[in-house]
Design a protein around this motif. Structure first.
Motif, short mmCIF file in Angstrom:
data_model
loop_
_atom_site.label_atom_id
_atom_site.label_comp_id
_atom_site.label_asym_id
_atom_site.label_seq_id
_atom_site.Cartn_x
_atom_site.Cartn_y
_atom_site.Cartn_z
N SER A 35 -17.90 -8.47 29.81
CA SER A 35 -19.11 -9.16 30.24
C SER A 35 -19.57 -8.74 31.63
O SER A 35 -20.73 -8.95 31.99
CB SER A 35 -18.89 -10.68 30.21
N GLU A 36 -18.67 -8.15 32.42
CA GLU A 36 -19.00 -7.74 33.78
C GLU A 36 -19.13 -6.24 33.93
O GLU A 36 -19.53 -5.74 34.99
CB GLU A 36 -17.91 -8.23 34.75
N ALA A 37 -18.81 -5.48 32.88
CA ALA A 37 -18.67 -4.03 33.02
C ALA A 37 -19.97 -3.34 33.42
O ALA A 37 -19.96 -2.44 34.29
CB ALA A 37 -18.14 -3.44 31.72
N GLN A 38 -21.10 -3.72 32.83
CA GLN A 38 -22.34 -3.01 33.14
C GLN A 38 -22.75 -3.20 34.60
O GLN A 38 -23.24 -2.27 35.24
CB GLN A 38 -23.45 -3.46 32.19
N ARG A 39 -22.53 -4.40 35.12
CA ARG A 39 -22.83 -4.63 36.54
C ARG A 39 -21.95 -3.77 37.43
O ARG A 39 -22.43 -3.14 38.39
CB ARG A 39 -22.64 -6.11 36.89
#
Length: 218
Positions: free
Chosen positions: A173-177
């Motif tokens: 859930s945090e990877a793209q950021r």
């Protein structure tokens, strides 16, 4: 299902659907719980300890001022996630809500030291002896105290000239950021293995991997 039954990945995902505070990371459940004050964080720490004693199942808890980093896995089941872990995660989340804590999955990161090797069995014993580590999965070494990064041997017939790199595990859930920040900082990204991992190369050619639970944990 018995309390010690190891959960499959679909079963873990089903449990996580009702455990919004928690993420699956490196074979276990993890949560970062930020409290309004450090005193409340200590109160929550004590509450988690009481829940652990009641369940006879003990998580790893790292207290950092107003935030607790909690990890759950069942060591007696081969360090896998079991129904006991899901049950205790649910109880910890309830205690965290009572303490006014907020889940911060953006803070959940773990680092592995990765080494390319065409025969890791030839070198792993020396690293285990030097670090005081024990074998975890067949291709990794773990700190028995759980304090130091895991060492993972990436089996390959063509080891990179720079055999060492960091695997940085973040929630999907945090990877793209995180990847956007890494790219903005000057690294180039190879997304050919996404979402399992993305290889980032910095301006001087050093590599690291941003990994998610869709990788080896899957």
């Amino acid at each position: 299902m018995g309390a010690q039954d190891v959960l499959s990945r679909p079963e873990i995902d089903a449990e996580l659907a009702s455990l919004p505070d928690w993420r699956f990371r490196l074979g276990g459940l993890a949560a970062a719980l930020k409290c309004p004050t450090s005193a409340l964080a200590l109160d929550l720490f004590a509450a988690i300890g009481a829940l652990a004693q009641e369940a006879n199942h003990h998580p790893d808890v790292d207290w950092r001022y107003d935030t607790l980093f909690v990890g759950l896995t069942s060591h007696d089941a081969g360090s896998k996630v079991t129904a006991r872990d899901a049950a205790l995660a649910r109880a910890i989340s309830a205690a965290a809500a009572d303490a006014g804590a907020t889940a911060r999955p953006d803070l959940l990161r773990a680092v592995e030291i990765a080494m390319d090797s065409d025969d890791f069995t030839a070198v792993a014993p020396a690293w285990a002896a030097a670090l005081g580590f024990k074998a975890g999965e067949p291709d990794e070494l773990r700190d028995p105290a759980g304090r130091l990064p895991t060492m993972w041997f990436q089996q390959t017939r063509t080891p990179n000239a720079n055999r060492f790199h960091f695997d940085i595990h973040v929630p999907a859930s945090e990877a793209q950021r995180v990847l956007a920040e890494v790219e903005a900082a000057g690294a180039t990204l190879d997304r050919s293995n996404a979402p399992a991992f993305v290889v980032a190369t910095d301006a001087q050619g050093n590599r690291l991997c941003i990994c998610t639970e869709e990788g080896r944990d899957a």
